[in-house]
Design a protein around this motif. Structure first.
Motif, short mmCIF file in Angstrom:
data_model
loop_
_atom_site.label_atom_id
_atom_site.label_comp_id
_atom_site.label_asym_id
_atom_site.label_seq_id
_atom_site.Cartn_x
_atom_site.Cartn_y
_atom_site.Cartn_z
N SER A 1 0.84 -1.19 0.00
CA SER A 1 0.00 0.00 0.00
C SER A 1 0.87 1.24 0.00
CB SER A 1 -0.97 -0.01 1.18
OG SER A 1 -0.29 0.32 2.36
N VAL A 2 0.49 2.19 -0.83
CA VAL A 2 1.23 3.43 -0.98
C VAL A 2 0.33 4.54 -0.46
CG1 VAL A 2 2.44 4.92 -2.62
CG2 VAL A 2 2.28 2.45 -3.06
N GLY A 3 0.75 5.23 0.58
CA GLY A 3 -0.04 6.36 1.09
C GLY A 3 0.10 7.53 0.14
N GLY A 4 0.23 8.73 0.68
CA GLY A 4 0.51 9.93 -0.11
C GLY A 4 -0.34 10.04 -1.35
N PRO A 5 0.28 9.90 -2.55
CA PRO A 5 -0.45 10.16 -3.80
C PRO A 5 -1.63 9.23 -4.05
CG PRO A 5 1.71 9.20 -4.24
CD PRO A 5 1.69 9.55 -2.79
N SER A 6 -1.72 8.11 -3.34
CA SER A 6 -2.86 7.21 -3.58
C SER A 6 -4.09 7.65 -2.81
CB SER A 6 -2.51 5.76 -3.24
OG SER A 6 -2.55 5.56 -1.86
N GLN A 7 -3.95 8.65 -1.93
CA GLN A 7 -5.11 9.07 -1.12
C GLN A 7 -6.04 9.97 -1.92
OE1 GLN A 7 -2.77 10.50 2.21
NE2 GLN A 7 -3.22 8.63 3.35
N GLY A 8 -7.34 9.76 -1.76
CA GLY A 8 -8.34 10.60 -2.43
C GLY A 8 -8.47 10.30 -3.91
N LEU A 9 -9.22 11.16 -4.63
CA LEU A 9 -9.45 11.04 -6.07
C LEU A 9 -9.93 9.63 -6.42
CD1 LEU A 9 -6.31 13.10 -7.24
CD2 LEU A 9 -8.65 13.92 -6.97
N GLU A 10 -9.19 8.86 -7.21
CA GLU A 10 -9.63 7.51 -7.59
C GLU A 10 -9.97 6.65 -6.36
OE1 GLU A 10 -10.08 5.89 -10.83
OE2 GLU A 10 -10.33 8.05 -11.05
N ASP B 1 -3.22 8.01 -16.92
CA ASP B 1 -3.50 7.55 -15.56
C ASP B 1 -2.52 8.26 -14.63
OD1 ASP B 1 -5.55 5.32 -16.06
OD2 ASP B 1 -3.94 4.82 -17.45
N TYR B 2 -2.76 9.55 -14.42
CA TYR B 2 -1.76 10.39 -13.75
C TYR B 2 -1.57 9.99 -12.29
CZ TYR B 2 0.90 14.48 -12.43
OH TYR B 2 1.89 15.31 -11.99
N GLN B 3 -2.68 9.73 -11.59
CA GLN B 3 -2.55 9.35 -10.17
C GLN B 3 -1.78 8.03 -10.07
OE1 GLN B 3 -6.23 9.00 -7.95
NE2 GLN B 3 -5.18 9.19 -5.98
N GLN B 4 -2.08 7.11 -10.98
CA GLN B 4 -1.35 5.84 -11.01
C GLN B 4 0.14 6.08 -11.23
OE1 GLN B 4 -2.71 2.13 -13.20
NE2 GLN B 4 -1.26 2.93 -14.69
N PHE C 1 -8.41 -0.05 -5.78
CA PHE C 1 -7.68 0.07 -7.04
C PHE C 1 -6.16 0.13 -6.88
CE2 PHE C 1 -6.12 2.78 -10.61
CZ PHE C 1 -6.31 1.86 -11.62
N PHE C 2 -5.65 1.07 -6.08
CA PHE C 2 -4.20 1.25 -6.05
C PHE C 2 -3.48 0.14 -5.30
CE2 PHE C 2 -5.22 5.73 -7.21
CZ PHE C 2 -4.61 5.68 -8.45
N GLY C 3 -4.19 -0.55 -4.39
CA GLY C 3 -3.59 -1.74 -3.79
C GLY C 3 -3.29 -2.77 -4.87
#
Lengths: 287, 287
Positions: free
Chosen positions: B115-124, B157-160, B131-133
């Motif tokens: 799991s990646v915090g920071g940029p994976s929070q919110g939005l998607e 897929d900018y957040q990705q 999804f990001f997991g």
């Protein structure tokens, strides 16, 4: 002329580490890796020698990883003695010491977590819930930093070995994970950096732990009900002089699951964690 | 004699993939990598060509990763057409297609999560919490499997892209992550495999999305209050004919955090996810 080994090169950054490893690989050398938290003893040196048998060049890391200690644990007092460690490593055939700073490993903005289910459940996790999360991240980082062909871990930390093996397989980290049997003193006590915390009296008690385990392992292998085997071992450890037992348990050897029928019916391991004063000791052996 | 490119070699196992990559590296070639879920369009081929500019050999993967779809999402109907994808990849200069099975990627006993915090929070994540997991694990695996020098991801897929960049840095995965600008059709619509789901009427509406974003980006760059910029863009997207807007938001370009003062005061990105019938489209652009 001197009998002393030459001073061990030390890499303090990932860039310096990778430059050396890249150079070795360009020359066709294979690379072995032994991660440690320093305070080295004969157990660690056995791992270094094992890595040397399996690869042309050996990297050992010394990094006391803050993320696998809880706030109340012994991070601050964990023994640190780099110069002595470097001398011992050089003598065991290590070619490079990787000793990064905490900032180098966890720069500002670090946010990634790795969790391994399966073998990380129960046992240590029941008492140190933060532990394997910290281990998984730092080992994933170290393996990716070193890019070794093989990494050697001690069976002393058996649950950790199973967690790391599972994680490396699941994430396809291209380093082979190898376990190496626990080194013991003349009385059978598993070597540990934390043994240095023990008083003479405590040391005498600690040396009784492996006997209790061995006896329980024989009963377990004899298909005695595990509930009774574990209960008896628990009592014996307290009788030996330990103040507290976190767990003593017989589990499946690969994924550390319990045996569903309550008796051993496949490869098994007995694992223990117990307290002597402020010192927590762990040990394990095959059943 | 024929103008057709030669058929593209396909690796279906990690062993076959690694054998080819190892051979390339032995010959001194650098390796570029483009992970995809197939159903390739010009956007993917741009990534392949970019990888080809940055490395001697290019691997593309086609793997529809089940762990990044929720039960109600379009895993079952996600377009799959390997033969056509292989032909397109060969034409764009790809040297090897890696197309593993689900069992090859997630064998029995798989238990590791990233799991990646920071940029994976919110939005998607607010709308697709799983999804990001799923993305983090599969990308960590693919990067470790391929061992490329550079991997190219689309800014579409900018957040990705930000999550993968952060993860690779945090776990010290030795592959450089590079973003490549979004490909658009003649009307500015971001190319996406999911555009194939759109009816003619929906396509006409979809093509209005980038104009709304561009207008909002100009206002945001002009230091207008972001709450108003986002509210207006939200209304404009519905007015254009979209049925629902999951989010339209201006965020910091690197970690996707909100701007604490409610106005843009550094590098920024505007990101959107909106629905046309059963199709969910995403897009983004620099502010």
């Amino acid at each position: 002329m001197s009998d002393n080994p030459p001073p061990l090169p030390i890499a303090r950054t990932v860039e310096a580490l990778r430059a050396t490893v890249r150079d070795w690989k360009r020359h066709g050398f294979t690379v072995g890796f032994v991660p440690t938290m320093g305070a080295l003893h004969e157990g660690h040196l056995t791992l270094v020698r094992e890595a040397g048998r399996r690869a042309d060049k050996v990297v050992a890391s010394v990094f006391v990883n803050p993320t696998q200690f809880a706030a109340h644990e012994d991070l601050g007092t964990y023994p640190r003695r780099e110069a002595q460690d470097a001398t011992l490593l050089a003598g065991a055939g290590c070619d490079l010491l990787f000793a990064p700073t905490v900032d180098q490993m966890y720069p500002e903005g670090f946010v990634t977590a790795v969790s391994v289910g399966g073998p990380s459940q129960g046992l240590e996790t029941d008492f140190r819930p933060h532990f394997f999360g910290g281990v998984a991240v730092v080992v994933a980082k170290l393996l990716n930093q070193v890019q070794a062909d093989v990494a050697v871990f001690g069976e002393k930390d058996y649950q950790q070995l199973m967690v790391v093996t599972r994680m490396a397989r699941d994430l396809d980290i291209p380093t082979r994970i190898v376990g190496s049997p626990t080194e013991r003193d003349g009385h059978g006590l598993a070597l540990s950096s934390r043994n240095a915390y023990l008083s003479e009296d405590e040391l005498a008690i600690a040396r009784r732990l492996n006997g209790v385990l061995a006896e329980a392992a024989i009963k377990a292998a004899d298909k005695r009900p595990l509930a009774a085997v574990e209960r008896d071992a628990y009592a014996e450890i307290l009788k030996a002089g330990f103040q507290r037992v976190d767990y003593v348990a017989v589990r499946r050897a690969d994924d550390l699951a319990t045996f569903p029928n309550g008796v051993v019916d496949g490869p098994a391991r007995i694992l223990v964690a117990a307290w002597l004063g402020k010192t927590r000791l762990i040990d394990n052996m095959p059943v």
